[in-house]
Scaffold this motif. Structure first.
Motif, PDB file in Angstrom:
ATOM      1  N   ARG A  86       0.854  -1.202   0.000  1.00  0.00           N
ATOM      2  CA  ARG A  86       0.000   0.000   0.000  1.00  0.00           C
ATOM      3  C   ARG A  86       0.889   1.251   0.000  1.00  0.00           C
ATOM      4  N   TRP A  87       1.890   1.242   0.913  1.00  0.00           N
ATOM      5  CA  TRP A  87       2.778   2.415   1.004  1.00  0.00           C
ATOM      6  C   TRP A  87       3.616   2.546  -0.262  1.00  0.00           C
ATOM      7  N   ALA A  88       4.046   1.396  -0.799  1.00  0.00           N
ATOM      8  CA  ALA A  88       4.871   1.436  -2.017  1.00  0.00           C
ATOM      9  C   ALA A  88       4.064   2.002  -3.184  1.00  0.00           C
ATOM     10  N   LEU A  89       2.823   1.568  -3.315  1.00  0.00           N
ATOM     11  CA  LEU A  89       1.980   2.056  -4.411  1.00  0.00           C
ATOM     12  C   LEU A  89       1.725   3.560  -4.275  1.00  0.00           C
ATOM     13  N   ALA A  90       1.576   4.011  -3.014  1.00  0.00           N
ATOM     14  CA  ALA A  90       1.360   5.449  -2.791  1.00  0.00           C
ATOM     15  C   ALA A  90       2.595   6.243  -3.207  1.00  0.00           C
ATOM     16  N   LYS A  91       3.753   5.612  -3.087  1.00  0.00           N
ATOM     17  CA  LYS A  91       5.014   6.279  -3.421  1.00  0.00           C
ATOM     18  C   LYS A  91       5.291   6.240  -4.926  1.00  0.00           C
ATOM     19  N   GLY A  92       4.800   5.194  -5.562  1.00  0.00           N
ATOM     20  CA  GLY A  92       5.056   5.020  -6.998  1.00  0.00           C
ATOM     21  C   GLY A  92       5.254   3.557  -7.306  1.00  0.00           C
ATOM     22  N   ARG A  93       4.594   3.093  -8.378  1.00  0.00           N
ATOM     23  CA  ARG A  93       4.601   1.677  -8.719  1.00  0.00           C
ATOM     24  C   ARG A  93       6.004   1.070  -8.812  1.00  0.00           C
ATOM     25  N   GLU A  94       6.997   1.913  -9.187  1.00  0.00           N
ATOM     26  CA  GLU A  94       8.363   1.385  -9.366  1.00  0.00           C
ATOM     27  C   GLU A  94       8.984   0.936  -8.048  1.00  0.00           C
ATOM     28  N   THR A  95       8.388   1.328  -6.914  1.00  0.00           N
ATOM     29  CA  THR A  95       8.940   0.887  -5.629  1.00  0.00           C
ATOM     30  C   THR A  95       8.417  -0.496  -5.204  1.00  0.00           C
ATOM     31  N   VAL A  96       7.469  -1.046  -5.984  1.00  0.00           N
ATOM     32  CA  VAL A  96       6.969  -2.391  -5.672  1.00  0.00           C
ATOM     33  C   VAL A  96       7.904  -3.425  -6.291  1.00  0.00           C
ATOM     34  N   LEU A  97       8.538  -4.240  -5.456  1.00  0.00           N
ATOM     35  CA  LEU A  97       9.431  -5.286  -5.971  1.00  0.00           C
ATOM     36  C   LEU A  97       8.604  -6.329  -6.723  1.00  0.00           C
ATOM     37  N   SER A  98       9.111  -6.715  -7.898  1.00  0.00           N
ATOM     38  CA  SER A  98       8.279  -7.531  -8.800  1.00  0.00           C
ATOM     39  C   SER A  98       8.427  -9.038  -8.588  1.00  0.00           C
ATOM     40  N   ASP A  99       9.368  -9.445  -7.721  1.00  0.00           N
ATOM     41  CA  ASP A  99       9.641 -10.891  -7.645  1.00  0.00           C
ATOM     42  C   ASP A  99       9.006 -11.552  -6.412  1.00  0.00           C
ATOM     43  N   GLU A 100       7.764 -11.183  -6.117  1.00  0.00           N
ATOM     44  CA  GLU A 100       7.088 -11.793  -4.961  1.00  0.00           C
ATOM     45  C   GLU A 100       6.886 -13.294  -5.195  1.00  0.00           C
ATOM     46  N   PRO A 101       7.298 -14.119  -4.228  1.00  0.00           N
ATOM     47  CA  PRO A 101       7.169 -15.572  -4.402  1.00  0.00           C
ATOM     48  C   PRO A 101       5.714 -16.004  -4.595  1.00  0.00           C
ATOM     49  N   LYS A 102       5.549 -17.013  -5.421  1.00  0.00           N
ATOM     50  CA  LYS A 102       4.196 -17.503  -5.709  1.00  0.00           C
ATOM     51  C   LYS A 102       3.945 -18.853  -5.032  1.00  0.00           C
ATOM     52  N   THR A 103       2.675 -19.144  -4.827  1.00  0.00           N
ATOM     53  CA  THR A 103       2.295 -20.459  -4.303  1.00  0.00           C
ATOM     54  C   THR A 103       2.566 -21.504  -5.385  1.00  0.00           C
TER      55      THR A 103
END
Ligand SMILES: [Zn+2]
Length: 314
Positions: free
Chosen positions: A284-301
């Motif tokens: 939530r905080w990352a998105l408020a700051k800018g999409r580029e701050t969201v790390l893209s490699d979140e582990p998947k099930t």
């Protein structure tokens, strides 16, 4: 003089080792109490509760459990044997919070109905807390769904403040509920081999998530904030919480209360997220700051877990 110096060195080493040992902090929050599982009968609920609480106590985790009080009724009547399950959480010196009466969705119901469900969901828990001289302090949104517009968020926020609730955010979000569903289904089919395979994949998956959220925290704050982990009061956690606690300890985590975690100034940042998903506050905080701050490699099930749970995608 030599002795003094040696003692000084030893004490310094102890301080250093202590700091090393506990350089990270985490609050463990457990949702959907007393139990969320296909094993709904009292005997199984008791067994799951007993095992989960034994692990929590053994690892000395000051966890908080979030209750859905609708599970405490049978045919409209208060069911003391279910209430006893909550009493055992309090007997283990753990705190309880409100997770609405019926695990209601804020996104599919009016705010009025949602607020009524919150009040209906506090009656028994408050009574149990009062008997222990404790107060209900925290609220956790079901599905982490926090509102589709800022006005609803503000109104609900005011309602919660008026009723002495603090929102319990989540930073270490994960899909333990998918693993739990797969594990339950394998148990129901008496497929022990599959249960073992799901269990073996579960803790490494959670550890990969920890690594991801630690990096996400660093990306946003240049430090690791006091984290808040979300787990559920389910069958797989009653079997694996020991291993989860050991994994967290290995990663140098100190277990703290939710109250302690919320002292981290990161939690003073507003949550302005108004989309449908129930996501981590770090996102939530990352998105408020800018999409580029969201790390893209979140582990998947893993695929086989999704399949065993009968779920198409996360
Ligand atoms: Zn829930």
């Amino acid at each position: 003089m030599k002795v003094v110096f040696t003692i000084l060195l030893i004490s310094l080493w102890c301080v250093f080792a202590g700091a090393q040992e506990q350089r990270r902090s985490i609050a463990v929050t457990i949702d959907d109490l007393p139990v969320v599982s296909t094993r709904r009968d009292l005997k199984n609920r008791r067994e799951i509760t007993k095992k989960l609480l034994a692990h929590i106590s053994k690892a000395k985790v000051p966890a908080i459990g979030f209750v859905n009080e609708n599970k405490l009724y049978k045919n409209g009547q208060r069911d003391e044997s279910q209430v006893d399950l909550l009493r055992s959480w309090l007997a283990a010196n753990l705190e309880l919070g409100n997770h609405t009466f019926s695990h209601l969705s804020l996104h599919d119901n009016s705010l009025e109905k949602y607020q009524a469900d919150i009040l209906q969901g506090e009656i028994i828990t408050k009574e149990l807390l009062k008997a222990k001289n404790l107060k209900m302090r925290y609220f956790r949104h079901p599905y982490l769904w926090t509102g589709l517009d800022l006005d609803t968020k503000l109104q609900l926020g005011n309602f919660l403040t008026t009723h002495d609730y603090t929102i319990a955010p989540v930073t270490i979000d994960n899909s333990d509920w998918i693993f739990a569903s797969a594990y339950d289904k394998a148990f129901d089919k008496n497929d022990k081999k599959l249960m073992k395979r799901i269990g073996a994949a579960y803790v490494p998956y959670l550890e990969a998530k920890m690594d991801y959220w630690e990096r996400q925290s660093n990306k946003l704050f240049d430090r690791e904030i006091k984290q808040i982990l979300l787990l559920h009061a389910n069958f797989i956690n009653s079997d694996y919480f020991d291993d989860i606690a050991a994994m967290l300890k290995k990663r140098s985590y100190k277990f703290i209360t939710l109250e302690e975690a919320l002292k981290d100034e990161a939690y003073r940042l507003p949550d302005t997220f108004v989309k449908r998903n129930g996501i981590s506050w770090l996102h939530r905080w990352a998105l408020a700051k800018g999409r580029e701050t969201v790390l893209s490699d979140e582990p998947k099930t893993p695929e086989f877990v999704l399949k065993a749970a009968g779920i198409d995608s996360e």
